[in-house]
Scaffold this active site. Structure first.
Site, PDB file in Angstrom:
ATOM      1  N   HIS A  53      31.097 -10.002  26.176  1.00 23.69           N
ATOM      2  CA  HIS A  53      30.025 -10.867  26.702  1.00 23.69           C
ATOM      3  C   HIS A  53      30.141 -12.168  26.343  1.00 23.69           C
ATOM      4  CE1 HIS A  53      27.643  -6.697  25.826  1.00 23.69           C
ATOM      5  NE2 HIS A  53      28.389  -6.755  27.143  1.00 23.69           N
ATOM      6  N   HIS A 210      25.254  -5.976  34.911  1.00 19.51           N
ATOM      7  CA  HIS A 210      25.819  -5.910  33.530  1.00 19.51           C
ATOM      8  C   HIS A 210      27.259  -5.784  33.642  1.00 19.51           C
ATOM      9  CE1 HIS A 210      26.330  -6.469  29.253  1.00 19.51           C
ATOM     10  NE2 HIS A 210      26.951  -5.247  29.512  1.00 19.51           N
ATOM     11  N   ASP A 214      30.736  -7.677  32.428  1.00 18.65           N
ATOM     12  CA  ASP A 214      31.610  -7.006  31.611  1.00 18.65           C
ATOM     13  C   ASP A 214      33.017  -7.187  32.253  1.00 18.65           C
ATOM     14  OD1 ASP A 214      30.017  -5.915  29.481  1.00 18.65           O
ATOM     15  OD2 ASP A 214      30.079  -3.914  30.378  1.00 18.65           O
ATOM     16  N   HIS A 237      35.586  -0.845  30.493  1.00 15.17           N
ATOM     17  CA  HIS A 237      36.479  -1.852  29.788  1.00 15.17           C
ATOM     18  C   HIS A 237      37.793  -1.278  30.046  1.00 15.17           C
ATOM     19  CE1 HIS A 237      32.826  -3.736  28.163  1.00 15.17           C
ATOM     20  NE2 HIS A 237      32.389  -2.758  27.642  1.00 15.17           N
TER      21      HIS A 237
HETATM   22 ZN   LIG Z   1      28.673  -5.193  28.179  1.00 18.49          ZN
END
Ligand SMILES: [Zn+2]
Length: 275
Positions: A53, A210, A214, A237
């Site tokens: 973030h 969001h 990311d 991720h």
């Molecule tokens: Zn996140």
């Protein structure tokens, strides 16, 4: 955590001041774990969790050079979004430095597929992210977002979107002794048929925004802003990092180039004051 100005050519460098000032450059090839967030780990085994973030906020504020001093094992969660970091950097101010910005141009498309999840980078003259998520939970379900903008669009459309978790997972984490207390302050908590946070969502599609945040943060671990179009389907991720590894696996996939632009925002920048 303290953010300090850094000279041209530094990049983003984290320092674990509680671990003998161990250095952790913000580099894709130091990413070691990606299950709950993006964790960097250096050759001596010193790690730093949840960098994504802050990295997204740095992309959004066009910060190329920065020292980040931190006295714990993870970046503060704040409200679960990038907005508090953007706010602090705007308060501190950002200065232009005496060098052109460098960008990583994607020259050949790369794609990573893992079951029904995928992410692809294709050549482009700017940066954009098309992202689709598809959750069983009816509160999230299928959402898509097209982020096609720079600093201003990131700050207004993406930076405030918070991370999210599910009520049943929170219960399990509580039982295991984690995430006690702060859940609703630093994440959206999703129940079977409602969002538990007082005040609800910040955007109708806050969840996919969001995931875009990311993605922006994870990809900024390339070491410079990418010139690429990102097309992602249920990426997280792990895949975000895998596609950077695929990109940098061959010199023919990419090249570093100075960004030739009259826009002042394409000069290298650093945070002006400690935040
Ligand atoms: Zn996140």
């Amino acid at each position: 955590m303290a953010l300090r100005p850094a000279p041209v050519g530094t990049g983003i460098v984290f320092t674990r001041i509680d671990q003998g000032n161990a250095l952790l450059p913000a580099a894709y090839d130091l990413v070691s774990e990606t299950r709950l967030g993006t964790t960097l780990r250096n050759g001596d085994g010193v790690g730093l969790a949840a960098v994504e973030h802050l990295m997204a906020a740095l992309w959004g504020c066009e910060i190329d050079n920065l020292f980040v001093d931190i006295d714990g094992p993870e970046v503060p969660a704040m409200d679960g979004s990038a907005a508090p970091f953007v706010f602090l950097m705007e308060c501190a101010g950002v200065v232009e430095q005496g060098a052109s910005r460098q960008a990583v141009r994607v020259c050949r498309s790369v794609e990573v597929i893992d079951g029904d999840k995928r992410i692809a980078l294709t050549p482009a003259d700017d940066f954009s992210v098309d992202l689709l998520i598809d959750f069983d939970n009816p509160m999230i379900a299928r959402q898509s977002s097209c982020f096609h903008g720079g600093s201003f669009a990131f700050k207004t459309e993406i930076s405030r979107a918070r991370t999210f978790g599910f009520e049943n997972e929170v219960a399990a984490l509580h039982a295991a002794g984690f995430a006690l207390g702060g859940s609703l302050e630093n994440a959206v908590v999703v129940g079977e048929d409602r969002v538990l946070n007082e005040g609800g969502l910040r955007y109708d599609n806050e969840f996919v925004r969001h995931k875009t945040l990311d993605c922006v943060g994870d990809l900024y671990l390339a070491g410079a802003p990418l010139l690429a179009h990102v097309d992602a389907h249920c990426s997280g991720h792990g895949l975000n990092n895998a596609v950077l590894r695929a990109l940098f696996a061959s010199d023919r996939n990419w090249k570093l180039e100075p960004v030739m632009s009259a826009l002042p925002s394409w000069s290298e920048t650093a945070v002006a004051a400690e935040a």
